[in-house]
Design an enzyme around this catalytic site. Structure first.
Site, PDB file in Angstrom:
ATOM      1  N   LYS A  68       1.152  -1.489  -0.054  1.00 15.42           N
ATOM      2  CA  LYS A  68       0.035   0.299  -0.343  1.00 15.42           C
ATOM      3  C   LYS A  68       0.766   1.129  -0.070  1.00 15.42           C
ATOM      4  O   LYS A  68       0.156   2.232  -0.547  1.00 15.42           O
ATOM      5  CB  LYS A  68      -0.610  -0.161   1.313  1.00 15.42           C
ATOM      6  CG  LYS A  68      -1.964   1.153   1.279  1.00 15.42           C
ATOM      7  CD  LYS A  68      -2.037   1.359   3.117  1.00 15.42           C
ATOM      8  CE  LYS A  68      -1.758   1.371   4.028  1.00 15.42           C
ATOM      9  NZ  LYS A  68      -1.331   2.598   4.747  1.00 15.42           N
ATOM     10  N   ASN A  69       2.182   1.148   0.712  1.00 14.04           N
ATOM     11  CA  ASN A  69       2.664   2.756   0.480  1.00 14.04           C
ATOM     12  C   ASN A  69       3.381   2.390  -0.512  1.00 14.04           C
ATOM     13  O   ASN A  69       4.287   3.849  -0.131  1.00 14.04           O
ATOM     14  CB  ASN A  69       3.357   2.408   2.600  1.00 14.04           C
ATOM     15  CG  ASN A  69       2.686   2.566   3.652  1.00 14.04           C
ATOM     16  OD1 ASN A  69       1.350   3.003   3.391  1.00 14.04           O
ATOM     17  ND2 ASN A  69       2.252   2.602   4.996  1.00 14.04           N
ATOM     18  N   ARG A 127      -4.779  10.479   4.352  1.00 15.02           N
ATOM     19  CA  ARG A 127      -3.451  11.749   4.015  1.00 15.02           C
ATOM     20  C   ARG A 127      -2.046  11.158   2.872  1.00 15.02           C
ATOM     21  O   ARG A 127      -2.139  12.498   2.715  1.00 15.02           O
ATOM     22  CB  ARG A 127      -3.020  11.320   5.448  1.00 15.02           C
ATOM     23  CG  ARG A 127      -3.924  11.194   6.683  1.00 15.02           C
ATOM     24  CD  ARG A 127      -3.047  11.369   7.707  1.00 15.02           C
ATOM     25  NE  ARG A 127      -1.537  11.554   7.939  1.00 15.02           N
ATOM     26  CZ  ARG A 127      -1.635  12.685   7.535  1.00 15.02           C
ATOM     27  NH1 ARG A 127      -2.643  13.359   8.135  1.00 15.02           N
ATOM     28  NH2 ARG A 127      -0.544  13.420   7.592  1.00 15.02           N
ATOM     29  N   CYS A 154      -4.567  13.120  13.060  1.00 18.75           N
ATOM     30  CA  CYS A 154      -5.668  11.286  12.569  1.00 18.75           C
ATOM     31  C   CYS A 154      -5.644  10.315  13.422  1.00 18.75           C
ATOM     32  O   CYS A 154      -4.577  11.885  14.491  1.00 18.75           O
ATOM     33  CB  CYS A 154      -5.288  10.752  11.788  1.00 18.75           C
ATOM     34  SG  CYS A 154      -3.241  10.232  11.424  1.00 18.75           S
ATOM     35  N   ARG A 209       0.188  14.695  12.595  1.00 18.09           N
ATOM     36  CA  ARG A 209       1.024  14.826  11.363  1.00 18.09           C
ATOM     37  C   ARG A 209       1.043  15.728  10.361  1.00 18.09           C
ATOM     38  O   ARG A 209       0.118  16.105   9.484  1.00 18.09           O
ATOM     39  CB  ARG A 209      -0.026  13.455  10.481  1.00 18.09           C
ATOM     40  CG  ARG A 209      -1.153  12.615  10.987  1.00 18.09           C
ATOM     41  CD  ARG A 209      -0.121  11.308  11.838  1.00 18.09           C
ATOM     42  NE  ARG A 209       0.798  10.699   9.881  1.00 18.09           N
ATOM     43  CZ  ARG A 209      -0.148   9.693   9.135  1.00 18.09           C
ATOM     44  NH1 ARG A 209      -1.018   9.611   9.932  1.00 18.09           N
ATOM     45  NH2 ARG A 209       0.954   9.419   8.192  1.00 18.09           N
ATOM     46  N   ASP A 263       4.746   0.549  11.980  1.00 18.49           N
ATOM     47  CA  ASP A 263       3.664   0.375  12.070  1.00 18.49           C
ATOM     48  C   ASP A 263       3.383  -0.836  12.351  1.00 18.49           C
ATOM     49  O   ASP A 263       2.251  -1.690  11.826  1.00 18.49           O
ATOM     50  CB  ASP A 263       3.805   0.414   9.865  1.00 18.49           C
ATOM     51  CG  ASP A 263       3.280   1.929  10.001  1.00 18.49           C
ATOM     52  OD1 ASP A 263       3.935   2.030   8.903  1.00 18.49           O
ATOM     53  OD2 ASP A 263       3.436   2.870  10.473  1.00 18.49           O
ATOM     54  N   ARG A 290      -8.800  -0.648   4.594  1.00 19.62           N
ATOM     55  CA  ARG A 290      -7.732   0.336   4.487  1.00 19.62           C
ATOM     56  C   ARG A 290      -6.902   0.166   3.944  1.00 19.62           C
ATOM     57  O   ARG A 290      -5.004   0.463   3.425  1.00 19.62           O
ATOM     58  CB  ARG A 290      -7.510   1.665   5.837  1.00 19.62           C
ATOM     59  CG  ARG A 290      -8.596   2.450   5.723  1.00 19.62           C
ATOM     60  CD  ARG A 290      -8.485   3.567   6.399  1.00 19.62           C
ATOM     61  NE  ARG A 290      -7.581   4.677   5.628  1.00 19.62           N
ATOM     62  CZ  ARG A 290      -6.622   5.870   5.659  1.00 19.62           C
ATOM     63  NH1 ARG A 290      -7.124   5.950   7.482  1.00 19.62           N
ATOM     64  NH2 ARG A 290      -6.246   6.443   5.170  1.00 19.62           N
TER      65      ARG A 290
HETATM   66  C1  EPZ Z   1       4.170   7.230   5.874  1.00 26.12           C
HETATM   67  O1  EPZ Z   1       3.136   8.514   6.603  1.00 26.12           O
HETATM   68  C2  EPZ Z   1       3.347   5.900   6.067  1.00 26.12           C
HETATM   69  N1  EPZ Z   1       2.226   6.011   5.042  1.00 26.12           N
HETATM   70  C3  EPZ Z   1       2.962   5.354   7.175  1.00 26.12           C
HETATM   71  O2  EPZ Z   1       2.085   4.991   7.289  1.00 26.12           O
HETATM   72  C4  EPZ Z   1       4.170   4.865   8.729  1.00 26.12           C
HETATM   73  O3  EPZ Z   1       3.474   4.805  10.079  1.00 26.12           O
HETATM   74  C5  EPZ Z   1       5.636   6.324   8.643  1.00 26.12           C
HETATM   75  O4  EPZ Z   1       5.503   6.706   6.779  1.00 26.12           O
HETATM   76  C6  EPZ Z   1       6.113   6.364   9.107  1.00 26.12           C
HETATM   77  O5  EPZ Z   1       7.154   5.045   8.549  1.00 26.12           O
HETATM   78  C7  EPZ Z   1       2.438   5.941   4.705  1.00 26.12           C
HETATM   79  O6  EPZ Z   1       3.336   5.649   3.562  1.00 26.12           O
HETATM   80  C8  EPZ Z   1       1.124   6.065   3.108  1.00 26.12           C
HETATM   81  P1  EPZ Z   1       6.205  10.596   7.801  1.00 26.12           P
HETATM   82  P2  EPZ Z   1       3.729  10.448   6.639  1.00 26.12           P
HETATM   83  O7  EPZ Z   1       6.267  11.966   7.442  1.00 26.12           O
HETATM   84  O8  EPZ Z   1       4.484   9.477   4.899  1.00 26.12           O
HETATM   85  C9  EPZ Z   1       6.560  13.982  11.395  1.00 26.12           C
HETATM   86  C10 EPZ Z   1       0.597   2.621   7.847  1.00 26.12           C
HETATM   87  O9  EPZ Z   1      -0.308   2.238   8.865  1.00 26.12           O
HETATM   88  N2  EPZ Z   1       5.893  14.509  10.104  1.00 26.12           N
HETATM   89  O10 EPZ Z   1       7.245   9.976   8.028  1.00 26.12           O
HETATM   90  O11 EPZ Z   1       2.858  10.205   6.406  1.00 26.12           O
HETATM   91  C11 EPZ Z   1       5.297  12.746  11.567  1.00 26.12           C
HETATM   92  O12 EPZ Z   1       4.458  13.764  13.030  1.00 26.12           O
HETATM   93  C12 EPZ Z   1       0.500   4.379   8.054  1.00 26.12           C
HETATM   94  O13 EPZ Z   1       0.459   2.323   6.619  1.00 26.12           O
HETATM   95  C13 EPZ Z   1       6.347  16.295  10.686  1.00 26.12           C
HETATM   96  O14 EPZ Z   1       7.243  16.750  11.901  1.00 26.12           O
HETATM   97  O15 EPZ Z   1       5.278   9.547   8.080  1.00 26.12           O
HETATM   98  C14 EPZ Z   1       5.553  11.847  12.329  1.00 26.12           C
HETATM   99  O16 EPZ Z   1       5.790  11.896  13.180  1.00 26.12           O
HETATM  100  C15 EPZ Z   1       0.774   5.242   8.674  1.00 26.12           C
HETATM  101  N3  EPZ Z   1       6.561  17.217   9.879  1.00 26.12           N
HETATM  102  C16 EPZ Z   1       7.282  11.523  11.844  1.00 26.12           C
HETATM  103  O17 EPZ Z   1       7.190  13.515  10.643  1.00 26.12           O
HETATM  104  C17 EPZ Z   1       6.410  16.916   8.291  1.00 26.12           C
HETATM  105  O18 EPZ Z   1       5.814  17.333   7.669  1.00 26.12           O
HETATM  106  C18 EPZ Z   1       7.336  10.921  10.663  1.00 26.12           C
HETATM  107  O19 EPZ Z   1       5.714  10.746  10.132  1.00 26.12           O
HETATM  108  C19 EPZ Z   1       6.458  15.013   8.725  1.00 26.12           C
HETATM  109  C20 EPZ Z   1       6.410  14.717   9.323  1.00 26.12           C
END
Ligand code: EPZ
Length: 422
Positions: free
Chosen positions: A22-23, A92, A116, A121, A309, A401
């Site tokens: 998915k990701n 998202r 969420c 996020r 995850d 999802r």
């Molecule tokens: C991706 O989300 C995945 N989703 C998530 O999987 C996964 O948990 C996450 O990466 C971490 O591995 C998809 O790929 C669609 P991040 P993403 O940006 O990209 C902070 C699932 O269950 N952050 O790496 O949204 C954020 O708050 C989902 O399949 C900022 O501060 O995650 C978090 O604490 C859930 N500012 C950390 O970084 C930003 O601009 C990591 O988030 C962006 C993120």
């Protein structure tokens, strides 16, 4: 809303075909916006998040021909470059269209995704990086509008926090920018490498994906290509933890070497769980040996560390294990919604800040429970498979999802699981 009913107590034995990731599929589908030519993607999982992304792309004048797990996409100039709140709030990862739209058209209006269940996020890293590439943003009424004067410019971007989505948005934007973009402190997840390999097949010039420094030399145009999505790393890990919790022997098929090596590494502390690569790394044999006392300490980390995850699923799989384990969630501030539901089943859990203490519970009993987010729902499935008696999981739309044919896959391994339409 559908429910899932599970009667626990059986071990799992058989084979499971792992679906496409998915990701990886979500950013790859968004990447179709970067070219007017046809992108053919195979091994795309049938998941509600995928359908949401396809709905959003259709609204942006992308012609989509879907045959089972194969999708052709042809992106023509849309009448409006708007990603509506109704679509973005549902999923998202819709925010991943921002980079491609700005690169292709120099303009985009996307609803801010909002928070969420697992955290607020933010998207500041996406926006800061795009601003460095020449985008001017303004926020009004919950939408962010980006405009570029001419073409995006290559830039040196230092991410002050590792972000999968920000890395993906910036890579996609940089493929059509003028000049070179360097992304430092980039995320190293395999899904980013999968996206990069697709973009390179489209004609992009990308080096260093899978490391913390990615260099992209922009090109004028990207072209048609066909691409097969990598297997789902998190689905594979979820089923491995099902076996750890319930016992048995399951062969995961359609995986790859990188996933096998990663899961063997992150599950090392689970001494009684044997993982063995077979079929040249395209299968992974999972076997639970005798139950023994385990006291593990796991901290979730960015790749290649223990994946956030899989945190909820690991917590559930340990509920009947002798010993005292600690799991620390370092990535999201609220990825604990599953704890209270597990306690209602008799789990012996304590949350202290971002740490979860798991101790052996005397009796894990089936109950009526509520799914709150995608991975919490798969954690409840694991607990239900391990519990005595019947569990009814409500709001299983969360599960749909991210897990394709979950009940069918588990039933084929001997689980008493069925979906109840309500
Ligand atoms: C991706 O989300 C995945 N989703 C998530 O999987 C996964 O948990 C996450 O990466 C971490 O591995 C998809 O790929 C669609 P991040 P993403 O940006 O990209 C902070 C699932 O269950 N952050 O790496 O949204 C954020 O708050 C989902 O399949 C900022 O501060 O995650 C978090 O604490 C859930 N500012 C950390 O970084 C930003 O601009 C990591 O988030 C962006 C993120």
């Amino acid at each position: 809303m559908d429910k899932i009913e599970i009667t626990g107590g059986d071990s799992l034995n058989g084979k499971i075909k792992i679906s496409g990731s998915k990701n990886s599929a979500l950013p790859i589908l968004a990447a179709a916006l970067l070219t007017e030519e046809k992108i053919s993607v195979s091994n795309v999982p049938n998941l509600s998040d995928i359908f949401s992304m396809l709905e959003l792309l259709r609204s942006l004048n992308v012609k989509i021909i879907k045959k089972k797990n194969n999708i052709d996409l042809i992106s023509s100039t849309p009448k409006s470059l708007l990603a509506h709140y109704n679509l973005v709030r549902k999923m998202r990862a819709s925010f991943l269209i921002l980079g491609p739209l700005l690169a292709r058209y120099g303009n985009a209006k996307v609803s801010l995704p909002g928070g969420c269940a697992i955290g607020n996020r933010p998207v500041n890293l996406h926006l800061d990086g795009l601003e460095k590439m020449g985008v001017a943003f303004k926020v009004e009424e919950g939408y962010i509008t980006g405009t570029v004067n001419g073409r995006l410019k290559g830039a040196k971007i230092n991410l002050n926090k590792i972000s999968v989505g920000a890395t993906e948005n910036l890579i996609m934007a940089a493929t059509l920018a003028e000049g070179t973009t360097i992304i430092n402190n980039a995320a190293k997840e395999p899904e980013i490498s999968d996206l990069s390999k697709l973009l390179i097949k489209m004609g992009a010039r990308i080096k260093g994906f899978g490391t913390k420094k990615i260099i992209i030399n922009g090109v004028r145009k990207l072209n048609r290509c066909s691409y097969k999505i990598m297997p789902d790393r998190i689905e594979s890990g979820t089923f491995a933890l099902c076996v750890f919790g319930c016992g048995g022997k399951v062969k995961l098929e359609n995986v790859n070497n990188e996933i096998c090596n990663h899961l063997i590494k992150v599950f090392k502390q689970l001494k009684s769980l044997e993982l063995k690569k077979t079929d040249n790394g395209t299968s992974l044999l999972i076997q639970k040996n005798k139950n023994e006392e385990i006291s593990l300490s796991v901290k979730t980390r960015e790749y290649p560390g223990f994946p956030t995850d899989l945190q909820a699923q690991l917590t559930a799989s340990l509920l009947k294990t002798k010993g005292r384990s600690e799991i620390v969630e370092n990535i999201f501030e609220n990825r604990f919604m599953h704890i209270s539901e597990l306690i209602r089943m008799g789990a012996n859990l304590k949350q202290i800040g971002s740490k979860i203490i798991v101790k052996n519970c005397k009796k894990l009993k089936g109950a009526e429970v509520m799914a709150t987010d995608l991975r919490a729902s798969s954690c409840l499935v694991i607990a239900a498979l391990m519990a005595d008696g019947k569990t009814t999981i409500n709001r299983v739309y969360h599960l749909d999802r991210g897990y394709e044919n979950l009940e069918k896959k588990l039933k084929l391994c001997g689980a008493k699981i069925k979906r109840v339409q309500s």
